[in-house]
Design a protein around this motif. Structure first.
Motif, PDB file in Angstrom:
ATOM      1  N   UNK A 122       0.987  -1.281  -0.092  1.00 19.87           N
ATOM      2  CA  UNK A 122       0.068   0.031  -0.043  1.00 19.87           C
ATOM      3  C   UNK A 122       0.825   1.204  -0.235  1.00 19.87           C
ATOM      4  N   UNK A 123       0.218   2.252  -0.326  1.00 21.33           N
ATOM      5  CA  UNK A 123       0.997   3.715  -0.464  1.00 21.33           C
ATOM      6  C   UNK A 123       0.036   4.719  -0.190  1.00 21.33           C
ATOM      7  N   UNK A 124       0.805   6.076   0.117  1.00 24.21           N
ATOM      8  CA  UNK A 124      -0.008   7.179   0.264  1.00 24.21           C
ATOM      9  C   UNK A 124       0.825   8.345  -0.430  1.00 24.21           C
ATOM     10  N   UNK A 125       0.253   8.923  -1.209  1.00 20.64           N
ATOM     11  CA  UNK A 125       0.839   9.975  -2.357  1.00 20.64           C
ATOM     12  C   UNK A 125      -0.033  11.030  -2.200  1.00 20.64           C
ATOM     13  N   UNK A 126       0.641  12.513  -2.473  1.00 21.52           N
ATOM     14  CA  UNK A 126       0.230  13.618  -2.286  1.00 21.52           C
ATOM     15  C   UNK A 126      -0.421  13.822  -3.853  1.00 21.52           C
ATOM     16  N   UNK A 127      -1.668  13.681  -4.003  1.00 18.08           N
ATOM     17  CA  UNK A 127      -2.381  13.862  -5.449  1.00 18.08           C
ATOM     18  C   UNK A 127      -1.876  15.043  -5.928  1.00 18.08           C
ATOM     19  N   UNK A 128      -1.838  16.221  -5.203  1.00 21.06           N
ATOM     20  CA  UNK A 128      -1.402  17.454  -5.918  1.00 21.06           C
ATOM     21  C   UNK A 128      -0.117  17.787  -5.823  1.00 21.06           C
ATOM     22  N   UNK A 129       0.738  16.820  -6.062  1.00 14.29           N
ATOM     23  CA  UNK A 129       2.064  16.684  -6.363  1.00 14.29           C
ATOM     24  C   UNK A 129       3.123  17.414  -5.288  1.00 14.29           C
ATOM     25  N   UNK A 130       4.245  17.146  -5.567  1.00 13.55           N
ATOM     26  CA  UNK A 130       5.213  17.853  -4.389  1.00 13.55           C
ATOM     27  C   UNK A 130       5.674  19.244  -4.696  1.00 13.55           C
ATOM     28  N   UNK A 131       4.821  20.019  -5.683  1.00  6.74           N
ATOM     29  CA  UNK A 131       5.125  21.394  -5.732  1.00  6.74           C
ATOM     30  C   UNK A 131       3.907  22.170  -5.880  1.00  6.74           C
ATOM     31  N   UNK A 132       2.692  21.519  -5.924  1.00  5.58           N
ATOM     32  CA  UNK A 132       1.295  22.250  -5.940  1.00  5.58           C
ATOM     33  C   UNK A 132       0.998  22.667  -7.388  1.00  5.58           C
ATOM     34  N   UNK A 133       0.055  23.504  -7.613  1.00  2.00           N
ATOM     35  CA  UNK A 133      -0.752  24.133  -6.665  1.00  2.00           C
ATOM     36  C   UNK A 133      -1.789  23.284  -5.649  1.00  2.00           C
ATOM     37  N   UNK A 134      -2.036  23.562  -4.471  1.00  2.11           N
ATOM     38  CA  UNK A 134      -2.570  22.922  -3.307  1.00  2.11           C
ATOM     39  C   UNK A 134      -4.104  22.813  -3.912  1.00  2.11           C
ATOM     40  N   UNK A 135      -4.472  21.450  -3.699  1.00  4.66           N
ATOM     41  CA  UNK A 135      -6.183  20.922  -4.100  1.00  4.66           C
ATOM     42  C   UNK A 135      -5.904  20.757  -5.636  1.00  4.66           C
TER      43      UNK A 135
END
Length: 120
Positions: free
Chosen positions: A12-25
């Motif tokens: 399993x894994x969790x990643x930030x869907x808005x990427x490492x540099x944004x923009x947020x959301x």
């Protein structure tokens, strides 16, 4: 693509869907692409804390204070067809962004005030 191999192997894994540099959301195409290649389901998440401080960076990262309560909201899972083309991947990206933002909006903070079972 070691990450895809790890996912295919059941990790399993969790990643930030808005990427490492944004923009947020704003979800990036990467999560949909990875889900397609690895054959895994995307599960949008949102979180809120009852107290803490916010770092001065693009993602508004929050660090909870001691004894703060937290809640995690799980959105509707998204499946990416293995044969998905560019337009289908864009539909998944938009759906992920919508779910992710729905999980993280102000309603999430309401859970902190109205329930004790979800708080940790």
């Amino acid at each position: 693509m070691r990450f895809v191999d790890l996912l295919r192997g059941g990790a399993g894994s969790v990643i930030a869907a808005d990427g490492p540099a944004g923009p947020i959301y704003q979800a990036k195409p990467g999560p949909g692409f990875l889900a397609k290649k690895a054959g895994v389901t995307l599960v949008p998440l949102g979180a809120a804390i009852s107290g803490g401080f916010q770092l001065d960076q693009w993602d508004r990262f929050e660090i909870p204070t001691p004894f703060a309560r937290a809640v995690i909201v799980v959105g509707e899972p998204l499946t990416v067809p293995s044969g998905a083309k560019e337009e289908e991947l864009e539909r998944v990206r938009v759906a992920l962004e919508t779910e992710m933002n729905g999980c993280a909006d102000e309603r999430t903070k309401g859970y902190l005030e109205n329930t004790h079972a979800l708080c940790c």
